[in-house]
Design a protein around this motif. Structure first.
Motif, PDB file in Angstrom:
ATOM      1  N   HIS A  43       0.840  -1.200   0.000  1.00  0.00           N
ATOM      2  CA  HIS A  43       0.000   0.000   0.000  1.00  0.00           C
ATOM      3  C   HIS A  43       0.871   1.245   0.000  1.00  0.00           C
ATOM      4  N   GLU A  44       0.326   2.339  -0.507  1.00  0.00           N
ATOM      5  CA  GLU A  44       1.079   3.585  -0.606  1.00  0.00           C
ATOM      6  C   GLU A  44       0.719   4.565   0.505  1.00  0.00           C
ATOM      7  N   GLY A  45       1.712   5.341   0.923  1.00  0.00           N
ATOM      8  CA  GLY A  45       1.485   6.412   1.884  1.00  0.00           C
ATOM      9  C   GLY A  45       0.982   5.944   3.238  1.00  0.00           C
ATOM     10  N   VAL A  46       1.465   4.818   3.711  1.00  0.00           N
ATOM     11  CA  VAL A  46       0.956   4.220   4.951  1.00  0.00           C
ATOM     12  C   VAL A  46       1.420   5.002   6.176  1.00  0.00           C
ATOM     13  N   GLU A  47       0.475   5.234   7.090  1.00  0.00           N
ATOM     14  CA  GLU A  47       0.757   5.830   8.398  1.00  0.00           C
ATOM     15  C   GLU A  47       0.215   4.882   9.457  1.00  0.00           C
ATOM     16  N   ALA A  48       0.851   4.885  10.616  1.00  0.00           N
ATOM     17  CA  ALA A  48       0.449   4.010  11.713  1.00  0.00           C
ATOM     18  C   ALA A  48      -0.219   4.816  12.824  1.00  0.00           C
ATOM     19  N   PHE A  49      -1.225   4.209  13.439  1.00  0.00           N
ATOM     20  CA  PHE A  49      -1.932   4.806  14.577  1.00  0.00           C
ATOM     21  C   PHE A  49      -2.010   3.752  15.670  1.00  0.00           C
ATOM     22  N   VAL A  50      -1.523   4.090  16.851  1.00  0.00           N
ATOM     23  CA  VAL A  50      -1.509   3.140  17.962  1.00  0.00           C
ATOM     24  C   VAL A  50      -2.744   3.357  18.823  1.00  0.00           C
ATOM     25  N   GLU A  51      -3.426   2.258  19.113  1.00  0.00           N
ATOM     26  CA  GLU A  51      -4.584   2.287  20.003  1.00  0.00           C
ATOM     27  C   GLU A  51      -4.173   1.646  21.323  1.00  0.00           C
ATOM     28  N   PRO A  52      -4.540   2.259  22.440  1.00  0.00           N
ATOM     29  CA  PRO A  52      -4.094   1.744  23.731  1.00  0.00           C
ATOM     30  C   PRO A  52      -4.764   0.428  24.112  1.00  0.00           C
ATOM     31  N   ARG A  53      -4.118  -0.276  24.994  1.00  0.00           N
ATOM     32  CA  ARG A  53      -4.662  -1.499  25.562  1.00  0.00           C
ATOM     33  C   ARG A  53      -5.888  -1.137  26.395  1.00  0.00           C
ATOM     34  N   THR A  54      -6.882  -1.990  26.348  1.00  0.00           N
ATOM     35  CA  THR A  54      -8.078  -1.808  27.170  1.00  0.00           C
ATOM     36  C   THR A  54      -8.275  -3.067  28.001  1.00  0.00           C
ATOM     37  N   ALA A  55      -9.339  -3.104  28.775  1.00  0.00           N
ATOM     38  CA  ALA A  55      -9.644  -4.298  29.557  1.00  0.00           C
ATOM     39  C   ALA A  55     -10.004  -5.473  28.657  1.00  0.00           C
ATOM     40  N   VAL A  56     -10.383  -5.180  27.429  1.00  0.00           N
ATOM     41  CA  VAL A  56     -10.841  -6.222  26.511  1.00  0.00           C
ATOM     42  C   VAL A  56      -9.812  -6.565  25.435  1.00  0.00           C
ATOM     43  N   THR A  57      -9.033  -5.585  24.978  1.00  0.00           N
ATOM     44  CA  THR A  57      -8.093  -5.825  23.879  1.00  0.00           C
ATOM     45  C   THR A  57      -6.680  -5.409  24.256  1.00  0.00           C
ATOM     46  N   GLU A  58      -5.730  -6.043  23.600  1.00  0.00           N
ATOM     47  CA  GLU A  58      -4.329  -5.654  23.739  1.00  0.00           C
ATOM     48  C   GLU A  58      -4.106  -4.362  22.962  1.00  0.00           C
ATOM     49  N   THR A  59      -2.908  -3.812  23.048  1.00  0.00           N
ATOM     50  CA  THR A  59      -2.546  -2.647  22.247  1.00  0.00           C
ATOM     51  C   THR A  59      -2.617  -3.045  20.775  1.00  0.00           C
ATOM     52  N   THR A  60      -3.200  -2.186  19.954  1.00  0.00           N
ATOM     53  CA  THR A  60      -3.297  -2.474  18.535  1.00  0.00           C
ATOM     54  C   THR A  60      -2.695  -1.340  17.721  1.00  0.00           C
ATOM     55  N   MET A  61      -2.343  -1.675  16.493  1.00  0.00           N
ATOM     56  CA  MET A  61      -1.803  -0.699  15.559  1.00  0.00           C
ATOM     57  C   MET A  61      -2.676  -0.737  14.313  1.00  0.00           C
ATOM     58  N   ILE A  62      -3.114   0.444  13.896  1.00  0.00           N
ATOM     59  CA  ILE A  62      -3.883   0.555  12.661  1.00  0.00           C
ATOM     60  C   ILE A  62      -2.963   1.172  11.618  1.00  0.00           C
ATOM     61  N   LEU A  63      -2.920   0.561  10.452  1.00  0.00           N
ATOM     62  CA  LEU A  63      -2.188   1.136   9.331  1.00  0.00           C
ATOM     63  C   LEU A  63      -3.214   1.692   8.362  1.00  0.00           C
ATOM     64  N   VAL A  64      -2.997   2.930   7.914  1.00  0.00           N
ATOM     65  CA  VAL A  64      -3.920   3.590   6.996  1.00  0.00           C
ATOM     66  C   VAL A  64      -3.144   4.041   5.762  1.00  0.00           C
ATOM     67  N   ALA A  65      -3.629   3.618   4.582  1.00  0.00           N
ATOM     68  CA  ALA A  65      -2.991   3.985   3.318  1.00  0.00           C
ATOM     69  C   ALA A  65      -3.538   5.324   2.831  1.00  0.00           C
ATOM     70  N   THR A  66      -2.924   5.844   1.789  1.00  0.00           N
ATOM     71  CA  THR A  66      -3.326   7.129   1.214  1.00  0.00           C
ATOM     72  C   THR A  66      -4.792   7.150   0.815  1.00  0.00           C
ATOM     73  N   ASP A  67      -5.290   6.020   0.268  1.00  0.00           N
ATOM     74  CA  ASP A  67      -6.684   5.963  -0.182  1.00  0.00           C
ATOM     75  C   ASP A  67      -7.675   5.717   0.945  1.00  0.00           C
ATOM     76  N   GLY A  68      -7.182   5.567   2.175  1.00  0.00           N
ATOM     77  CA  GLY A  68      -8.053   5.372   3.328  1.00  0.00           C
ATOM     78  C   GLY A  68      -8.252   3.921   3.709  1.00  0.00           C
ATOM     79  N   GLU A  69      -7.801   2.992   2.871  1.00  0.00           N
ATOM     80  CA  GLU A  69      -7.902   1.571   3.240  1.00  0.00           C
ATOM     81  C   GLU A  69      -7.067   1.361   4.494  1.00  0.00           C
ATOM     82  N   TRP A  70      -7.512   0.464   5.362  1.00  0.00           N
ATOM     83  CA  TRP A  70      -6.807   0.289   6.620  1.00  0.00           C
ATOM     84  C   TRP A  70      -6.865  -1.159   7.087  1.00  0.00           C
ATOM     85  N   THR A  71      -5.980  -1.451   8.029  1.00  0.00           N
ATOM     86  CA  THR A  71      -5.941  -2.761   8.673  1.00  0.00           C
ATOM     87  C   THR A  71      -5.524  -2.560  10.125  1.00  0.00           C
ATOM     88  N   ARG A  72      -5.909  -3.504  10.978  1.00  0.00           N
ATOM     89  CA  ARG A  72      -5.598  -3.406  12.411  1.00  0.00           C
ATOM     90  C   ARG A  72      -5.087  -4.757  12.899  1.00  0.00           C
TER      91      ARG A  72
END
Length: 113
Positions: A31-60
């Motif tokens: 993917h092009e122009g990828v930026e990372a966004f870190v989401e904090p750990r919660t009582a339900v989930t571990e710390t996660t990282m979201i990658l977002v491409a230039t076109d807005g497509e994303w994965t976590r």
């Protein structure tokens, strides 16, 4: 493993599963122009990282923690942000809205409407 050990972190907490890291690395390369966004750990989930491409497509995926996310982003040579502070990029929300419209159109077409 019991319910409460899972909530408190249980076995393997704080470790990035190699499949998760492999996915994030492969996704960044395709993917092009990828930026990372870190989401904090919660009582339900571990710390996660979201990658977002230039076109807005994303994965976590899960990461080992904020420092693990920063280390991974450095190795991928992509910018990283704290999602709690900066929020999510508009292009990500726009992408989700476009996908929702396309799914609705497809569903209506399949129903013969």
């Amino acid at each position: 493993m019991g319910l409460f050990s899972r909530v408190r972190g249980g076995r393997g907490a704080g470790r990035t599963r190699s499949g998760d890291e492999d996915h994030l690395r492969a996704w960044t390369v395709t993917h092009e122009g990828v930026e990372a966004f870190v989401e904090p750990r919660t009582a339900v989930t571990e710390t996660t990282m979201i990658l977002v491409a230039t076109d807005g497509e994303w994965t976590r995926r899960r990461v080992s923690g904020p420092e693990g996310a920063r280390k991974l982003a450095r190795s991928l040579k992509i910018p990283i942000y704290d999602a709690q502070i900066v929020g999510y990029p508009k292009r990500m929300r726009d992408h989700d809205a476009r996908q929702r419209i396309l799914r609705d159109r497809e569903r209506r077409r399949d129903l013969g409407a």
